[in-house]
Enzyme design. Structure first.
Site, PDB file in Angstrom:
ATOM      1  N   LYS A  22     -31.935  95.265  24.252  1.00  0.00           N
ATOM      2  CA  LYS A  22     -30.743  94.538  24.726  1.00  0.00           C
ATOM      3  C   LYS A  22     -30.742  93.100  24.200  1.00  0.00           C
ATOM      4  CE  LYS A  22     -30.800  92.537  28.936  1.00  0.00           C
ATOM      5  NZ  LYS A  22     -30.462  91.117  28.887  1.00  0.00           N
ATOM      6  N   ASN A  23     -31.895  92.446  24.315  1.00  0.00           N
ATOM      7  CA  ASN A  23     -31.934  91.027  23.945  1.00  0.00           C
ATOM      8  C   ASN A  23     -31.903  90.810  22.433  1.00  0.00           C
ATOM      9  OD1 ASN A  23     -31.946  90.429  26.607  1.00  0.00           O
ATOM     10  ND2 ASN A  23     -34.062  89.687  26.707  1.00  0.00           N
ATOM     11  N   CYS A 116     -28.023  86.616  35.354  1.00  0.00           N
ATOM     12  CA  CYS A 116     -28.811  86.736  36.585  1.00  0.00           C
ATOM     13  C   CYS A 116     -28.993  85.377  37.248  1.00  0.00           C
ATOM     14  CB  CYS A 116     -30.198  87.284  36.255  1.00  0.00           C
ATOM     15  SG  CYS A 116     -30.200  89.038  35.927  1.00  0.00           S
ATOM     16  N   ARG A 121     -30.587  77.610  34.917  1.00  0.00           N
ATOM     17  CA  ARG A 121     -30.134  78.088  33.613  1.00  0.00           C
ATOM     18  C   ARG A 121     -29.049  77.214  32.975  1.00  0.00           C
ATOM     19  NH1 ARG A 121     -30.202  84.548  33.269  1.00  0.00           N
ATOM     20  NH2 ARG A 121     -31.310  84.114  31.382  1.00  0.00           N
ATOM     21  N   ASP A 305     -39.788  88.311  31.971  1.00  0.00           N
ATOM     22  CA  ASP A 305     -39.014  89.520  32.293  1.00  0.00           C
ATOM     23  C   ASP A 305     -39.897  90.649  32.832  1.00  0.00           C
ATOM     24  OD1 ASP A 305     -36.745  88.254  31.568  1.00  0.00           O
ATOM     25  OD2 ASP A 305     -36.416  89.331  29.702  1.00  0.00           O
ATOM     26  N   ARG A 397     -27.674  96.467  33.705  1.00  0.00           N
ATOM     27  CA  ARG A 397     -27.441  95.466  32.659  1.00  0.00           C
ATOM     28  C   ARG A 397     -28.492  95.585  31.552  1.00  0.00           C
ATOM     29  NH1 ARG A 397     -27.432  89.852  34.919  1.00  0.00           N
ATOM     30  NH2 ARG A 397     -27.361  89.587  32.678  1.00  0.00           N
TER      31      ARG A 397
HETATM   32  C1  UD1 Z   1     -33.623  84.906  27.211  1.00  0.00           C
HETATM   33  C2  UD1 Z   1     -33.562  86.378  27.584  1.00  0.00           C
HETATM   34  C3  UD1 Z   1     -34.098  86.604  28.989  1.00  0.00           C
HETATM   35  C4  UD1 Z   1     -35.505  86.023  29.123  1.00  0.00           C
HETATM   36  C5  UD1 Z   1     -35.521  84.564  28.649  1.00  0.00           C
HETATM   37  C6  UD1 Z   1     -36.916  83.980  28.616  1.00  0.00           C
HETATM   38  C7  UD1 Z   1     -31.627  87.153  26.340  1.00  0.00           C
HETATM   39  C8  UD1 Z   1     -30.235  87.651  26.377  1.00  0.00           C
HETATM   40  N1  UD1 Z   1     -32.164  86.799  27.507  1.00  0.00           N
HETATM   41  O1  UD1 Z   1     -32.777  84.213  28.123  1.00  0.00           O
HETATM   42  O2  UD1 Z   1     -34.151  88.011  29.218  1.00  0.00           O
HETATM   43  O3  UD1 Z   1     -35.878  86.050  30.470  1.00  0.00           O
HETATM   44  O4  UD1 Z   1     -34.980  84.457  27.311  1.00  0.00           O
HETATM   45  O5  UD1 Z   1     -37.739  84.759  27.843  1.00  0.00           O
HETATM   46  O6  UD1 Z   1     -32.267  87.124  25.306  1.00  0.00           O
HETATM   47  N2  UD1 Z   1     -33.075  76.159  29.661  1.00  0.00           N
HETATM   48  C9  UD1 Z   1     -32.626  74.877  29.870  1.00  0.00           C
HETATM   49  N3  UD1 Z   1     -31.587  74.442  29.097  1.00  0.00           N
HETATM   50  C10 UD1 Z   1     -31.011  75.216  28.135  1.00  0.00           C
HETATM   51  C11 UD1 Z   1     -31.500  76.525  27.931  1.00  0.00           C
HETATM   52  C12 UD1 Z   1     -32.548  76.976  28.718  1.00  0.00           C
HETATM   53  O7  UD1 Z   1     -33.107  74.154  30.731  1.00  0.00           O
HETATM   54  O8  UD1 Z   1     -30.068  74.758  27.460  1.00  0.00           O
HETATM   55  C13 UD1 Z   1     -34.170  76.666  30.517  1.00  0.00           C
HETATM   56  C14 UD1 Z   1     -33.717  77.831  31.397  1.00  0.00           C
HETATM   57  O9  UD1 Z   1     -33.089  77.371  32.565  1.00  0.00           O
HETATM   58  C15 UD1 Z   1     -35.018  78.554  31.662  1.00  0.00           C
HETATM   59  C16 UD1 Z   1     -35.782  78.344  30.354  1.00  0.00           C
HETATM   60  O10 UD1 Z   1     -35.170  77.219  29.707  1.00  0.00           O
HETATM   61  O11 UD1 Z   1     -35.691  77.939  32.726  1.00  0.00           O
HETATM   62  C17 UD1 Z   1     -35.771  79.560  29.425  1.00  0.00           C
HETATM   63  O12 UD1 Z   1     -34.472  79.824  29.017  1.00  0.00           O
HETATM   64  P1  UD1 Z   1     -34.119  80.525  27.629  1.00  0.00           P
HETATM   65  O13 UD1 Z   1     -35.345  80.698  26.801  1.00  0.00           O
HETATM   66  O14 UD1 Z   1     -32.971  79.794  27.035  1.00  0.00           O
HETATM   67  O15 UD1 Z   1     -33.666  81.944  28.137  1.00  0.00           O
HETATM   68  P2  UD1 Z   1     -32.326  82.721  27.809  1.00  0.00           P
HETATM   69  O16 UD1 Z   1     -32.005  82.597  26.367  1.00  0.00           O
HETATM   70  O17 UD1 Z   1     -31.295  82.384  28.814  1.00  0.00           O
END
Ligand code: UD1
Length: 416
Positions: A22-23, A116, A121, A305, A397
């Site tokens: 999915k990711n 989620c 986030r 995850d 999802r």
């Molecule tokens: C992706 C994955 C999700 C996985 C996560 C961490 C997808 C679709 N989803 O989510 O399954 O759990 O990586 O491995 O690929 N953050 C900030 N600011 C930002 C972006 C992120 O503070 O602009 C923080 C988030 O709140 C979180 C952390 O960074 O605490 C990790 O987020 P990120 O690596 O961006 O995860 P996702 O891409 O949302």
């Protein structure tokens, strides 16, 4: 509302294959928006997040056809349409349209993403990175307006190795004006897959899988056929399903090299693993052993995850285990539901202390998020009696055909 009904206590036996990730699929679908012509994505599993993203890109005039498990996307006449907030809030990955629109059209209007509820986030890293590349961004009434007419190159240093931010910078830069270097880039296998996909289309991305990625812009991307990687989180969830039910199962499509931190902990618990190329056979022990503290973190550390699925296993291991969640601040929301099933878990801030019990028992529980829901499924598989898991939509999802797949290993599970 949909639910899973599980009559627990059956040892799982047999062989199961893992579907595409999915990711990996979500950013690759956004990457297809950069290509003029037909992109064929093979073996696309019907995850709810993927279906929702396909609905969203359809609204951007991307032609989509489903053919024998493949999805054909043609973005030749695509437009950077504003997606209604109700749709983009369905999944966090809708924010990846931002990078794709900036790259292809040099402007974008998107609403804030959802996904989620496992923490704040924010998307500050995504927006700051684009600003560093010359994109003028204004946020008005929940809409993010981007003017990328002066898109430029440079070095972008991420304060945190965010998966989504790394993907957005790549998507914005492959058709950019100048070279872009990402420092402290995320190293997840799904980023390597996005880069492999785009490079096969003609992009010039070097270093994906390391913390320094260099993107040299190209003029045009070309249509290709591509099969994304298998879902490592789903594969490891199946391994846990075998472990927690004292079963003996083979999982096809799960790579040792992508899951080392997780597999080490599984071995520590007493499971025997036989690893051959992309297939792992697991034999669960009669008696589990406690595992050393688990700390989630960015790849290649233990994946956030798999935190809740692993806690489900720890909840039946005699002794005390500790898990620290370092990626998302609210990722223990499922714990009260697991406690309803008899688990003994105390959570303080980002640390959970799990005191294993002999047996969990069936209960009526609610999935609070995707992976928390997967943890409840695992707990229900080994519990005495019936469990009803409400809010099953969260689980769909990221897990497709779960009832059929676990059923093929002998689980008594229904989805309705
Ligand atoms: C992706 C994955 C999700 C996985 C996560 C961490 C997808 C679709 N989803 O989510 O399954 O759990 O990586 O491995 O690929 N953050 C900030 N600011 C930002 C972006 C992120 O503070 O602009 C923080 C988030 O709140 C979180 C952390 O960074 O605490 C990790 O987020 P990120 O690596 O961006 O995860 P996702 O891409 O949302």
């Amino acid at each position: 509302m949909s639910e899973f009904l599980i009559d627990g206590g059956v040892r799982l036996e047999g062989s199961i294959g893992v579907q595409t990730s999915k990711n990996a699929l979500l950013p690759i679908i956004c990457g297809a928006l950069l290509v003029e012509g037909e992109v064929v994505l093979k073996n696309v599993a019907p995850y709810l997040d993927v279906e929702n993203l396909l609905d969203i890109v359809k609204r951007c005039d991307v032609k989509i056809e489903h053919e024998f498990g493949a999805v054909v996307l043609d973005a030749s006449s695509a437009k950077p349409s504003l997606i209604p907030s109700a749709l983009s809030k369905q999944l966090r990955a809708s924010i990846l349209l931002l990078g794709a629109f900036v790259g292809r059209f040099r402007h974008a209007r998107v609403t804030f993403p959802g996904g989620c509820e496992i923490g704040l986030r924010p998307i500050d890293l995504h927006l700051n990175a684009l600003r560093e590349l010359g994109v003028i961004i204004e946020e008005n009434h929940g809409i993010i307006n981007c003017d990328a007419s002066n898109l430029r190159g440079g070095v972008v240093m991420l304060d945190f190795a965010s998966v989504g931010a790394t993907e957005n910078i790549i998507l914005a830069s492959v058709l950019g004006a100048e070279e872009v270097t990402i420092l402290n880039a995320a190293r997840e296998p799904e980023i390597v897959d996005l880069s492999n996909f785009l490079n096969r289309c003609g992009a010039n991305i070097v270093g994906a899988g390391t913390n320094e990625i260099v993107i040299k812009p190209v003029k045009k991307l070309f249509p290709i056929e591509y099969e994304p990687i298998k879902d490592r989180i789903v594969g490891c969830t199946y391994l846990l399903a075998g472990a927690i039910t004292h079963g003996n199962i083979e999982v096809r499509g799960v790579k040792y090299a992508q899951n080392i931190s997780f597999l080490k902990k599984l071995c520590q618990s007493g499971c025997q693993l036989n690893i051959k190329s992309d297939t792992i056979t697991l034999k669960s022990p009669k008696t589990f052993q406690t595992v050393d503290m688990i700390e989630t973190n960015v790849y290649p550390a233990f994946p956030t995850d798999l935190q809740s699925p692993f806690v489900a296993l720890l909840s039946i291991i005699k002794g005390v285990c500790i898990v620290r969640e370092n990626v998302f601040e609210s990722r223990f929301k499922y714990v009260p539901e697991l406690i309803k099933m008899g688990a003994k878990i105390k959570v303080k801030n980002n640390v959970a202390l799990i005191e294993g019990v002999e047996k969990l028992s069936g209960a009526e529980v609610w999935a609070t998020d995707l992976r928390g829901g997967a943890g409840l499924i695992l707990a229900a598989l080994c519990a005495n009696g019936y469990t009803t898991i409400h809010n099953a939509n969260h689980i769909l999802r990221g897990y497709s055909n779960l009832a059929e797949n676990l059923g093929s290993l002998g689980a008594r599970i229904k989805y309705k």
